[in-house]
Design a protein around this motif. Sequence first.
Motif, PDB file in Angstrom:
ATOM      1  N   LYS A   5       0.753  -1.161  -0.137  1.00 30.13           N
ATOM      2  CA  LYS A   5      -0.119  -0.050   0.098  1.00 30.13           C
ATOM      3  C   LYS A   5       0.994   1.316   0.027  1.00 30.13           C
ATOM      4  O   LYS A   5       1.975   1.160   0.479  1.00 30.13           O
ATOM      5  CB  LYS A   5      -1.047   0.055   1.000  1.00 30.13           C
ATOM      6  N   ASN A   6       0.200   2.316  -0.455  1.00 25.21           N
ATOM      7  CA  ASN A   6       0.953   3.449  -0.578  1.00 25.21           C
ATOM      8  C   ASN A   6      -0.228   4.631  -0.607  1.00 25.21           C
ATOM      9  O   ASN A   6      -1.245   4.314  -1.070  1.00 25.21           O
ATOM     10  CB  ASN A   6       1.877   3.892  -1.677  1.00 25.21           C
ATOM     11  N   ASN A   9      -0.399  11.889  -2.290  1.00 21.31           N
ATOM     12  CA  ASN A   9      -1.083  13.252  -2.033  1.00 21.31           C
ATOM     13  C   ASN A   9      -1.452  13.825  -3.360  1.00 21.31           C
ATOM     14  O   ASN A   9      -0.629  14.732  -3.855  1.00 21.31           O
ATOM     15  CB  ASN A   9       0.002  14.080  -1.313  1.00 21.31           C
ATOM     16  N   ALA A  10      -2.598  13.287  -3.906  1.00 20.98           N
ATOM     17  CA  ALA A  10      -3.179  13.910  -5.027  1.00 20.98           C
ATOM     18  C   ALA A  10      -4.634  13.672  -5.099  1.00 20.98           C
ATOM     19  O   ALA A  10      -5.081  12.841  -4.297  1.00 20.98           O
ATOM     20  CB  ALA A  10      -2.624  13.381  -6.133  1.00 20.98           C
ATOM     21  N   SER A  11      -5.431  14.300  -6.116  1.00 22.56           N
ATOM     22  CA  SER A  11      -6.762  14.039  -6.291  1.00 22.56           C
ATOM     23  C   SER A  11      -7.294  12.588  -6.868  1.00 22.56           C
ATOM     24  O   SER A  11      -6.129  11.999  -7.396  1.00 22.56           O
ATOM     25  CB  SER A  11      -7.430  14.973  -6.922  1.00 22.56           C
ATOM     26  N   GLU A  97      -5.443  12.189   4.057  1.00 26.63           N
ATOM     27  CA  GLU A  97      -4.186  12.259   3.601  1.00 26.63           C
ATOM     28  C   GLU A  97      -3.943  12.030   1.961  1.00 26.63           C
ATOM     29  O   GLU A  97      -2.728  12.463   1.503  1.00 26.63           O
ATOM     30  CB  GLU A  97      -3.099  11.300   4.263  1.00 26.63           C
ATOM     31  N   GLY A  98      -4.671  11.741   1.222  1.00 28.76           N
ATOM     32  CA  GLY A  98      -4.729  11.452  -0.196  1.00 28.76           C
ATOM     33  C   GLY A  98      -5.399  10.201  -0.742  1.00 28.76           C
ATOM     34  O   GLY A  98      -6.543   9.666   0.031  1.00 28.76           O
ATOM     35  N   VAL A  99      -5.082   9.618  -1.680  1.00 25.54           N
ATOM     36  CA  VAL A  99      -5.765   8.405  -2.537  1.00 25.54           C
ATOM     37  C   VAL A  99      -4.809   7.261  -1.747  1.00 25.54           C
ATOM     38  O   VAL A  99      -3.567   7.210  -2.140  1.00 25.54           O
ATOM     39  CB  VAL A  99      -5.790   8.490  -3.819  1.00 25.54           C
ATOM     40  N   GLU A 100      -5.160   6.286  -1.137  1.00 29.52           N
ATOM     41  CA  GLU A 100      -4.726   5.118  -0.632  1.00 29.52           C
ATOM     42  C   GLU A 100      -4.903   3.977  -1.588  1.00 29.52           C
ATOM     43  O   GLU A 100      -6.178   3.802  -2.273  1.00 29.52           O
ATOM     44  CB  GLU A 100      -5.334   4.610   0.666  1.00 29.52           C
TER      45      GLU A 100
END
Length: 134
Positions: A5-6, A9-11, A97-100
């Motif tokens: 996983k990661n 930080n973006a839409s 935090e963003g998209v996982e």
Amino acid sequence: MITLKNTINASLDKVWDFWSKPEHITKWAFASPDWYAPYAENDLREGGKFSTTMSAKDGSMSFDFLGEYTLVKQDQAINYVMGDGRKAVITFTETPEGVEIIESFDPETENPEEMQRGGWQAILDNFKNYVESN
């Protein structure tokens, strides 16, 4: 299955586009700086096929990573079967935090699982770095 996983930080729209468009795939789909992806094609739909060529920059090795999509849910999930029959599942989830991205795949039997985990995680880390810097 091996799971990685990661959080990017973006839409979600940007993450989905950068994950699925060949002009972006060639910029991140490799595990180390001495490799690159000179070619990618991607028909992102159920029953659609994909292929990405991964090559050593010194010309010593090259292989095609290919498969067929079994599930595509826009901005949510992608499942596919690789050319050798192994399966992979990817989910995309918006968080504060963003998209996982969670990616799970059947390991192959040729290389140790830790090596496979490291290589796939490096590719996912490349993806994160590429999206966040573009």
